[in-house]
Design an enzyme around this catalytic site. Sequence first.
Site, PDB file in Angstrom:
ATOM      1  N   GLU A   1     -28.243 112.232  50.321  1.00 55.07           N
ATOM      2  CA  GLU A   1     -27.984 110.800  50.510  1.00 55.07           C
ATOM      3  C   GLU A   1     -27.586 110.505  51.944  1.00 55.07           C
ATOM      4  O   GLU A   1     -26.763 111.216  52.527  1.00 55.07           O
ATOM      5  CB  GLU A   1     -26.866 110.382  49.553  1.00 55.07           C
ATOM      6  CG  GLU A   1     -27.093 109.082  48.857  1.00 55.07           C
ATOM      7  CD  GLU A   1     -28.312 109.084  47.938  1.00 55.07           C
ATOM      8  OE1 GLU A   1     -29.380 108.613  48.390  1.00 55.07           O
ATOM      9  OE2 GLU A   1     -28.200 109.512  46.791  1.00 55.07           O
ATOM     10  N   HIS A   2     -28.171 109.447  52.494  1.00 54.40           N
ATOM     11  CA  HIS A   2     -27.937 109.023  53.884  1.00 54.40           C
ATOM     12  C   HIS A   2     -28.369 110.111  54.870  1.00 54.40           C
ATOM     13  O   HIS A   2     -27.819 110.237  55.949  1.00 54.40           O
ATOM     14  CB  HIS A   2     -26.473 108.612  54.101  1.00 54.40           C
ATOM     15  CG  HIS A   2     -26.150 107.321  53.403  1.00 54.40           C
ATOM     16  ND1 HIS A   2     -26.405 106.099  53.967  1.00 54.40           N
ATOM     17  CD2 HIS A   2     -25.639 107.073  52.170  1.00 54.40           C
ATOM     18  CE1 HIS A   2     -26.040 105.134  53.113  1.00 54.40           C
ATOM     19  NE2 HIS A   2     -25.587 105.706  52.018  1.00 54.40           N
TER      20      HIS A   2
ATOM     21  N   GLY B   1     -30.686  95.439  42.907  1.00 50.15           N
ATOM     22  CA  GLY B   1     -29.356  95.629  43.506  1.00 50.15           C
ATOM     23  C   GLY B   1     -28.562  96.762  42.887  1.00 50.15           C
ATOM     24  O   GLY B   1     -27.352  96.813  43.006  1.00 50.15           O
TER      25      GLY B   1
ATOM     26  N   ASP C   1     -37.371 105.827  50.121  1.00 49.97           N
ATOM     27  CA  ASP C   1     -37.711 105.028  48.942  1.00 49.97           C
ATOM     28  C   ASP C   1     -39.198 104.670  48.882  1.00 49.97           C
ATOM     29  O   ASP C   1     -39.836 104.777  47.836  1.00 49.97           O
ATOM     30  CB  ASP C   1     -36.870 103.744  48.917  1.00 49.97           C
ATOM     31  CG  ASP C   1     -35.379 104.044  49.001  1.00 49.97           C
ATOM     32  OD1 ASP C   1     -35.005 105.220  48.809  1.00 49.97           O
ATOM     33  OD2 ASP C   1     -34.604 103.115  49.271  1.00 49.97           O
TER      34      ASP C   1
HETATM   35  C1  GLA Z   1     -31.086 103.344  50.645  1.00 54.43           C
HETATM   36  C2  GLA Z   1     -32.168 103.413  51.708  1.00 54.43           C
HETATM   37  C3  GLA Z   1     -32.713 104.826  51.858  1.00 54.43           C
HETATM   38  C4  GLA Z   1     -31.603 105.846  51.998  1.00 54.43           C
HETATM   39  C5  GLA Z   1     -30.515 105.641  50.942  1.00 54.43           C
HETATM   40  C6  GLA Z   1     -29.334 106.532  51.138  1.00 54.43           C
HETATM   41  O1  GLA Z   1     -31.648 103.569  49.400  1.00 54.43           O
HETATM   42  O2  GLA Z   1     -33.221 102.534  51.397  1.00 54.43           O
HETATM   43  O3  GLA Z   1     -33.604 104.868  52.950  1.00 54.43           O
HETATM   44  O4  GLA Z   1     -31.060 105.822  53.289  1.00 54.43           O
HETATM   45  O5  GLA Z   1     -30.069 104.296  50.908  1.00 54.43           O
HETATM   46  O6  GLA Z   1     -29.681 107.849  50.948  1.00 54.43           O
END
Ligand code: GLA
Length: 367
Positions: free
Chosen positions: A16-17, A104, A154
């Site tokens: 994540e991130h 959301g 995503d």
């Molecule tokens: C959101 C963003 C992704 C990614 C995640 C965190 O979903 O769209 O690109 O950065 O947050 O992992």
Amino acid sequence: MQRLFRAPGRVNLIGEHTDYNDGFVMPVALDFSTYAKVSPREDRRLQVCSDNFGDEVEIDLDDQQLAARGHWSDYPIGVAVVLERAGYRLRGARLEIRGEVPIGSGLSSSAAIEVATACALLANSDLEIDKRELARLCRQAENEFAGAHVGIMDQFISLFGQAQKALMLDCRSLEIRLLPLPDNVRLIICNTMVKHELASSAYNERRAQCEAGVKHLAKFLPNVTALRDVTVQELERYRAGLSEVVYRRCRHVITENARVLAAADALERRDLHQFGKLMAESHKSLRDDYEVSSEELDLMVALAQKVEGVYGARMTGGGFGGCTINLVAQEYAEQFQQIVAPEYERITKLKPEIYVCTAANGAEEVR
Ligand code: GLA
């Protein structure tokens, strides 16, 4: 001729991130999709109707002044504008959009609408495009139109997802490793029912903090262009000069990248206990170092971790609300829901939604 396209939402198992830091992620495409029905028009107008919002907008594809309005239609219109600017000349169309990805909640309803729109508009214009290029353009639409400086995860998984598989993506090279998910395990998503409404500014702030970290580290390590290139030892060595907050943000990203690599190996060995342990560490790091969790997410994870048959639980997606992902032994899936949902509701007075998911295919035409 009318045609119908489908693009899925996603859940991220770990990583994540890390995507906007050139790192590693491990998402799965979900069996929740957004559908885009398209029919051609003779002119260069684009009419977009949303079933979910009961609303309709119409634009002229030759209009050079199109800009974001803070409206649901920014997503499909942003895609049309970005495709046109990239040289894909689109035919006028009527587009009907219907989404079943909860909005959301961190399951990427935005990527699903972007990818479904792009597939429909390109097919309607008899245009073909490389899927990696398409993922980049959809991401660009979100960066420029929705103002969220998101990474590529995503849009990529919405295009490249495969049934029964998790996909480990190297966000720098865009190389993928497909990892089979064992049949005896269930992906259970728990929606805290708290929407991540204020998340966009906090998200962009995290991104800027990572860039600040890279700028500092690159003074000592000239080959570093992203946090992907840094080890924890190097971060410790050159930590002086970094603020406490930026240091912790960097530590999350660097350790999270290592966790994704370890998790991919664990999944290949079918070692779900090890995978689950890495999920727990990921959650802690997101909570304490990256500070993108929330009370509700922490509670949902803590409740899940007490239930029999749970290998791992963590928040998923950008954070500040939304969902958790839980890896649960198949025979305990039913019991999991019966224990976690009422407990969460008793404490928060919010009725959670729980989805038992399977990994689905990426975007495709529905015939
Ligand atoms: C959101 C963003 C992704 C990614 C995640 C965190 O979903 O769209 O690109 O950065 O947050 O992992």
